[in-house]
Write a protein that holds these residues in place. Structure first.
Motif, PDB file in Angstrom:
ATOM      1  N   LYS A  39       0.776  -1.133   0.128  1.00 27.51           N
ATOM      2  CA  LYS A  39       0.080  -0.160   0.123  1.00 27.51           C
ATOM      3  C   LYS A  39       0.903   1.260   0.057  1.00 27.51           C
ATOM      4  O   LYS A  39       0.601   2.195  -0.678  1.00 27.51           O
TER       5      LYS A  39
ATOM      6  N   SER B 154      -8.568   5.673   4.701  1.00 32.69           N
ATOM      7  CA  SER B 154      -9.297   4.876   4.034  1.00 32.69           C
ATOM      8  C   SER B 154     -10.652   4.739   4.756  1.00 32.69           C
ATOM      9  O   SER B 154     -10.806   5.152   5.735  1.00 32.69           O
TER      10      SER B 154
ATOM     11  N   GLU C 272      -9.809  -3.166   3.951  1.00 31.93           N
ATOM     12  CA  GLU C 272      -9.855  -4.004   3.185  1.00 31.93           C
ATOM     13  C   GLU C 272      -9.375  -5.482   3.477  1.00 31.93           C
ATOM     14  O   GLU C 272      -8.529  -5.585   4.361  1.00 31.93           O
ATOM     15  N   THR C 273     -10.078  -6.507   3.019  1.00 21.52           N
ATOM     16  CA  THR C 273      -9.674  -7.764   3.318  1.00 21.52           C
ATOM     17  C   THR C 273      -8.556  -8.414   2.332  1.00 21.52           C
ATOM     18  O   THR C 273      -8.828  -8.529   1.120  1.00 21.52           O
ATOM     19  N   VAL C 274      -7.465  -8.816   2.746  1.00 21.37           N
ATOM     20  CA  VAL C 274      -6.541  -9.562   1.811  1.00 21.37           C
ATOM     21  C   VAL C 274      -6.425 -10.788   2.077  1.00 21.37           C
ATOM     22  O   VAL C 274      -5.913 -11.215   3.549  1.00 21.37           O
TER      23      VAL C 274
ATOM     24  N   SER D  21      -6.526  -7.686   7.502  1.00 22.66           N
ATOM     25  CA  SER D  21      -7.449  -6.571   7.337  1.00 22.66           C
ATOM     26  C   SER D  21      -6.515  -5.326   7.428  1.00 22.66           C
ATOM     27  O   SER D  21      -5.980  -5.141   8.092  1.00 22.66           O
TER      28      SER D  21
ATOM     29  N   SER E 280      -5.926  -1.260   6.684  1.00 19.10           N
ATOM     30  CA  SER E 280      -6.501   0.029   6.789  1.00 19.10           C
ATOM     31  C   SER E 280      -5.285   1.247   7.123  1.00 19.10           C
ATOM     32  O   SER E 280      -4.172   0.653   7.331  1.00 19.10           O
TER      33      SER E 280
END
Length: 275
Positions: free
Chosen positions: A57, A82, A86-88, A96, A98
């Motif tokens: 990111k 954010s 986001e789920t990765v 998770s 952020s």
């Protein structure tokens, strides 16, 4: 009839039971030790993967291609907090991710000020904090947090600083007609009227940004009359005495060296470069 010698001895039942208990306790301890080692290895792999996810990111936002919002491009202006995590899905766990953004700047003494208030626009930057959370195999919450800064330098201007051509003064020694110029060295009165190139006026330039490794050194190779400091664990700030058009070489050393070159511009008192 069989006779047994009085000196012959064997193991009694009590002795055999004691030996079995000692052996059992040792095997149980060994099994627990192996379980701890396996758990530590799993957690280490999860932390490495979480760090990579957070770094992805950071590199994504550092790769902006323009300052203002433009369709089809990542802009510096679009780097915001954010709205949801986001789920990765990773190899070792489900993570998770952020992040949060703070508008900051460098003060006159090169200290970091967040949030930025009453700061010159050329010294502004964004502080990016990326957090990755997950639950390990023992149902314990874990997290990795990476902090960095993203400088608001126009990518097109950065390329211009590196590749700016050197101009030749028409009145210099390279001009074939300079020998016939009445204001040349052959003119007795030329010493009383010196010509000063406005672009050669010295100025002070601050180069600041982030460094991936807090133990890395950032030095100004040239000009030599420069100094660098580290206001934060992951930032640096260098003060350079230069003049417009002068070449500045800045080196980042961390298990190897990376040198970047740029052409000084006194109209830009602060330049952001991330390593």
């Amino acid at each position: 009839m069989t006779f047994r010698s009085a000196t012959a001895r064997g193991f009694s039942l009590v002795e055999a039971l004691v030996a079995a208990v000692i052996l059992g306790v040792g095997l149980i301890g060994l099994a627990k030790l192996q379980s701890v080692i396996i758990g530590s290895s799993d957690l280490s792999q999860q932390r490495n993967e979480a760090t990579r996810i957070a770094q992805d990111k950071i590199e994504h936002y550092r790769g902006y291609t323009t300052l203002l919002t433009t369709s089809g491009q990542l802009a510096y202006e679009d780097i915001v907090n954010s709205t949801s995590a986001e789920t990765v899905v990773g190899v070792n766990a489900i993570y998770s991710r952020s992040w949060s953004i703070a508008e900051c700047c460098f003060s006159n003494d090169h200290a970091r000020v967040c949030p930025a208030e009453n700061c010159a626009s050329s010294t502004r930057f964004k502080q990016l904090v990326v957090t990755v959370d997950w639950v390990d195999k023992t149902n314990i919450d874990q997290s990795v947090i990476l902090r960095t800064i993203v400088g608001g330098l126009d990518p097109d201007l950065d390329a211009e600083l590196v590749s700016r051509p050197t101009t030749t003064d028409p009145g210099s020694d390279d001009d074939p007609g300079s020998d016939d110029d009445p204001g040349s060295d052959d003119d007795p009165g030329s010493d009383d009227d010196p010509v000063v190139d406005p672009g050669a006026v010295p100025c002070s330039i601050t180069i600041a940004g982030s460094r991936r490794n807090r133990n890395a050194d950032v030095v100004i190779v040239s000009p030599p009359d420069s100094s660098c400091s580290y206001p934060g664990n992951d930032t640096y700030s260098c003060s350079v005495n230069a003049s417009t058009g002068m070449s500045i070489d800045i080196r980042h050393t961390s298990g190897g060296s990376e040198t970047r070159s740029l052409s000084a511009d006194c109209s830009m008192p602060t330049i952001a470069i991330d390593f």
